[in-house]
Design an enzyme around this catalytic site. Structure first.
Site, PDB file in Angstrom:
ATOM      1  CD  GLN A  12     -20.640   4.883  34.575  1.00  0.00           C
ATOM      2  OE1 GLN A  12     -19.798   4.184  35.131  1.00  0.00           O
ATOM      3  NE2 GLN A  12     -20.594   5.147  33.284  1.00  0.00           N
ATOM      4  NE  ARG A  69     -14.395  -2.636  38.841  1.00  0.00           N
ATOM      5  CZ  ARG A  69     -14.166  -1.537  38.134  1.00  0.00           C
ATOM      6  NH1 ARG A  69     -14.365  -1.527  36.827  1.00  0.00           N
ATOM      7  NH2 ARG A  69     -13.733  -0.438  38.698  1.00  0.00           N
ATOM      8  CG  HIS A 113     -16.745   3.660  39.186  1.00  0.00           C
ATOM      9  ND1 HIS A 113     -16.445   2.430  38.630  1.00  0.00           N
ATOM     10  CD2 HIS A 113     -16.769   4.520  38.136  1.00  0.00           C
ATOM     11  CE1 HIS A 113     -16.308   2.541  37.316  1.00  0.00           C
ATOM     12  NE2 HIS A 113     -16.502   3.804  36.980  1.00  0.00           N
ATOM     13  CD  GLU A 158     -11.081   4.070  34.110  1.00  0.00           C
ATOM     14  OE1 GLU A 158     -11.608   5.175  33.950  1.00  0.00           O
ATOM     15  OE2 GLU A 158     -11.110   3.175  33.245  1.00  0.00           O
ATOM     16  CG  ASN A 281     -10.901  -0.341  34.133  1.00  0.00           C
ATOM     17  OD1 ASN A 281     -10.942  -1.503  34.557  1.00  0.00           O
ATOM     18  ND2 ASN A 281     -11.576   0.647  34.676  1.00  0.00           N
ATOM     19  CE1 TYR A 283     -14.200   0.794  27.972  1.00  0.00           C
ATOM     20  CE2 TYR A 283     -12.676   1.471  29.692  1.00  0.00           C
ATOM     21  CZ  TYR A 283     -13.910   0.978  29.303  1.00  0.00           C
ATOM     22  OH  TYR A 283     -14.847   0.648  30.249  1.00  0.00           O
ATOM     23  CD  GLU A 342     -14.475   0.196  33.756  1.00  0.00           C
ATOM     24  OE1 GLU A 342     -14.398   0.946  32.754  1.00  0.00           O
ATOM     25  OE2 GLU A 342     -14.651   0.621  34.906  1.00  0.00           O
ATOM     26  CD1 TRP A 389     -18.407   0.451  30.082  1.00  0.00           C
ATOM     27  CD2 TRP A 389     -18.179  -0.037  32.248  1.00  0.00           C
ATOM     28  NE1 TRP A 389     -19.111   1.391  30.782  1.00  0.00           N
ATOM     29  CE2 TRP A 389     -18.994   1.109  32.109  1.00  0.00           C
ATOM     30  CE3 TRP A 389     -17.915  -0.541  33.534  1.00  0.00           C
ATOM     31  CZ2 TRP A 389     -19.537   1.780  33.218  1.00  0.00           C
ATOM     32  CZ3 TRP A 389     -18.446   0.135  34.623  1.00  0.00           C
ATOM     33  CH2 TRP A 389     -19.236   1.284  34.460  1.00  0.00           C
ATOM     34  CD  GLU A 396     -19.285   6.622  29.252  1.00  0.00           C
ATOM     35  OE1 GLU A 396     -19.557   5.562  29.849  1.00  0.00           O
ATOM     36  OE2 GLU A 396     -18.164   7.161  29.320  1.00  0.00           O
ATOM     37  CD1 TRP A 397     -18.351   8.041  32.917  1.00  0.00           C
ATOM     38  CD2 TRP A 397     -19.299   8.884  34.757  1.00  0.00           C
ATOM     39  NE1 TRP A 397     -18.244   7.095  33.917  1.00  0.00           N
ATOM     40  CE2 TRP A 397     -18.801   7.575  35.058  1.00  0.00           C
ATOM     41  CE3 TRP A 397     -19.922   9.602  35.780  1.00  0.00           C
ATOM     42  CZ2 TRP A 397     -18.925   6.990  36.327  1.00  0.00           C
ATOM     43  CZ3 TRP A 397     -20.044   9.004  37.045  1.00  0.00           C
ATOM     44  CH2 TRP A 397     -19.549   7.744  37.300  1.00  0.00           C
TER      45      TRP A 397
HETATM   46  C1  PNW Z   1     -14.182   4.284  32.227  1.00  0.00           C
HETATM   47  N1  PNW Z   1     -10.868   8.209  28.380  1.00  0.00           N
HETATM   48  O1  PNW Z   1     -14.038   5.656  32.058  1.00  0.00           O
HETATM   49  C2  PNW Z   1     -14.995   4.202  33.485  1.00  0.00           C
HETATM   50  O2  PNW Z   1     -14.446   3.395  34.479  1.00  0.00           O
HETATM   51  C3  PNW Z   1     -16.442   3.904  33.248  1.00  0.00           C
HETATM   52  O3  PNW Z   1     -17.194   4.446  34.307  1.00  0.00           O
HETATM   53  C4  PNW Z   1     -16.864   4.426  31.893  1.00  0.00           C
HETATM   54  O4  PNW Z   1     -18.247   4.315  31.692  1.00  0.00           O
HETATM   55  C5  PNW Z   1     -16.098   3.633  30.848  1.00  0.00           C
HETATM   56  O5  PNW Z   1     -14.702   3.710  31.068  1.00  0.00           O
HETATM   57  C6  PNW Z   1     -16.388   4.071  29.425  1.00  0.00           C
HETATM   58  O6  PNW Z   1     -16.024   5.407  29.216  1.00  0.00           O
HETATM   59  C7  PNW Z   1     -13.248   6.245  31.111  1.00  0.00           C
HETATM   60  O7  PNW Z   1     -11.295   9.195  27.784  1.00  0.00           O
HETATM   61  C8  PNW Z   1     -13.569   7.518  30.720  1.00  0.00           C
HETATM   62  O8  PNW Z   1      -9.690   7.778  28.158  1.00  0.00           O
HETATM   63  C9  PNW Z   1     -12.782   8.180  29.803  1.00  0.00           C
HETATM   64  C10 PNW Z   1     -11.663   7.548  29.297  1.00  0.00           C
HETATM   65  C11 PNW Z   1     -11.349   6.264  29.685  1.00  0.00           C
HETATM   66  C12 PNW Z   1     -12.134   5.613  30.604  1.00  0.00           C
END
Ligand code: PNW
Length: 444
Positions: A12, A69, A113, A158, A281, A283, A342, A389, A396-397
């Site tokens: 990333q 990290r 990762h 993850e 992690n 979110y 994260e 994070w 972002e993927w």
């Molecule tokens: C994490 N979801 O990914 C990753 O560890 C990071 O590389 C990424 O940039 C970050 O969170 C933000 O997206 C996720 O859809 C990707 O639930 C998708 C999900 C959760 C985490």
């Protein structure tokens, strides 16, 4: 010492994908396939951290974090996924490690990762039982060079998201859409974790963790069908990855018509080797109702009634407290110290005319979540670290460069870094409330 840090991942931020003898990763391949990534973007340059890392270390030193990290790119260490170490690859992380120590920042290194060497994907990747053994070999090469100076190791990032997005839905590399047939990817990643833990321990690694993406699961109603669906989701997202590591057994999946046929005698003993911490992690929470589509035992209805991030993800700070307290009550004394590896949000942050990035929504997000973490600690959960994070806006993927998660704004045309208002806010928070040495929790 409580660890306050920022987190990033190799693909990333690094760029430099053909430099220092780096081999091809599955993300190099995936990003070149039409339609996979928004705007057809790649991580070829990303934040150009491969060249600008001294500036990024200086940014962290000024921020006042005591840990960072990072993740190590497997194809920099083993360009073909096997064989002897590429010294230039190790040299890069060696220099970075020393620079971090010079600034009083403890490196926490994630070994995987998501950037698998393409050569291993060509042999089946994580569907192939040989890959866990290759992963342990790679972990050993990295630890041989760096275990004396990297005090904290995270085997996998993850594995749930890598299984589901990469192998069940095909939204991430390697782009396989196997639905429930992706399940061996869970077990093989976890077996790789277990074999890597052994390799790391043999080389004197100090603290060893795994990082799981965890979510509190909210049933859409008290209807038994919704409750059963929420239980199914909790099992696949959370328990499938935490139970084998912490309890030495997989949850029962038979109700969903699936079995983990690939588990062999002895695997769970490796997978459940004691850890020094669980990386979590967080979110957002997930709201689940009874299934509406054939083949899946649940429906994700989305959480409503909360603010949302740039990604559209709901902002629920108390979900972090709920998650941490929930882990403690589910696993009890089997739960090692927890590190939030994260947490953060994307916002469409752009510099104003004065050059300032005034990301008040991120400040509110971080403040709410750090308060929730403190609350969980007050309720008895042994939490020992918190990593935002991310340090930098980055690749972002599948969303390319459209989702900005950084405390530091990056102009992707020039590479210019501009600390956002949240960077200054986090610096103050660490300086005042943050860097408490509480000896009871000190690992030393
Ligand atoms: C994490 N979801 O990914 C990753 O560890 C990071 O590389 C990424 O940039 C970050 O969170 C933000 O997206 C996720 O859809 C990707 O639930 C998708 C999900 C959760 C985490």
């Amino acid at each position: 010492m409580f660890l306050w840090g920022t987190a990033t991942a190799s693909y990333q931020i690094e760029g430099g994908v053909t430099e220092g003898g780096r081999g091809v990763s599955i993300w190099d391949t995936f990003t070149r396939e039409p339609g996979r990534v928004r705007d057809g973007r790649t991580g070829d340059v990303a934040c150009d951290h491969y060249h600008r890392w001294p500036e990024d270390v200086a940014l962290m030193a000024d921020l006042g974090v005591n840990s960072y990290r990072l993740s190590i790119a497997w194809p920099r260490i083993q360009p073909e996924g096997r064989g002897p170490a590429n010294q230039a690859g190790l040299d890069f992380y060696d220099r970075l490690t020393d620079a971090l120590h010079e600034r009083g920042i403890l490196p926490a290194a994630t070994l995987f990762h998501w950037d698998l060497p393409q050569a291993l994907e060509d042999e089946g990747g994580w569907l192939n039982r040989d890959t866990p053994h290759r992963f342990a070999e790679y972990a050993a090469l990295v630890a041989d060079r760096l275990a004396d100076r990297i005090p904290m190791w995270i085997t996998l990032n993850e594995p749930f998201v890598h299984m589901v997005y990469g192998h069940a839905l095909g939204a991430h590399a390697p782009g396989r859409a196997l639905l429930l047939d992706a399940l061996p990817v869970a077990h093989h990643q976890l077996l790789g974790h277990g074999l890597a833990v052994r390799a790391l321990r043999e080389r004197g690694a100090e603290r060893v963790l795994i990082t799981n993406n965890c979510t509190p699961v909210w049933p859409a109603s008290d209807d038994p069908a919704d409750l059963a669906a929420a239980d199914a989701y909790d099992t696949l997202h959370n328990r499938l990855f935490n139970d084998p590591v912490l309890l030495g057994s997989y949850p029962d999946l038979s109700a969903y018509g699936v079995t983990l046929d690939c588990v062999r005698d002895g695997d769970l003993d490796l997978i459940s080797a004691p850890l020094d911490g669980l990386g979590v992690n967080y979110y957002n929470p997930t709201r689940i109702a009874a299934p509406t589509t054939e083949g899946l035992p649940f429906t994700d209805t989305g959480v409503t009634g909360h603010p949302t991030t740039g990604f559209g993800w709901p902002v629920v700070p108390d979900g972090l407290r709920e998650l941490l307290v929930g882990l403690r009550s589910r696993y009890g004394d089997a739960l090692p110290p927890v590190y939030v590896t994260e947490n953060g949000c994307s916002q469409p942050d752009l510099p104003g005319p004065d050059g300032v990035v005034d990301d008040q929504a991120r400040i509110a997000y971080l403040e709410g979540h750090i308060d929730a973490l403190e609350q969980a600690r007050a309720e008895g959960v042994d939490v020992r670290g918190y990593y935002v994070w991310s340090l930098l806006d980055n690749f972002e993927w599948a969303e390319g460069f459209t989702q900005r998660f950084g405390l530091v704004h990056v102009d992707f045309a020039t590479g210019k870094r501009t600390p956002k208002a949240s960077y200054h806010w986090f610096r103050d928070r660490i300086a005042t409330g943050g860097d408490r040495s509480d000896d009871a929790n000190s690992p030393h």
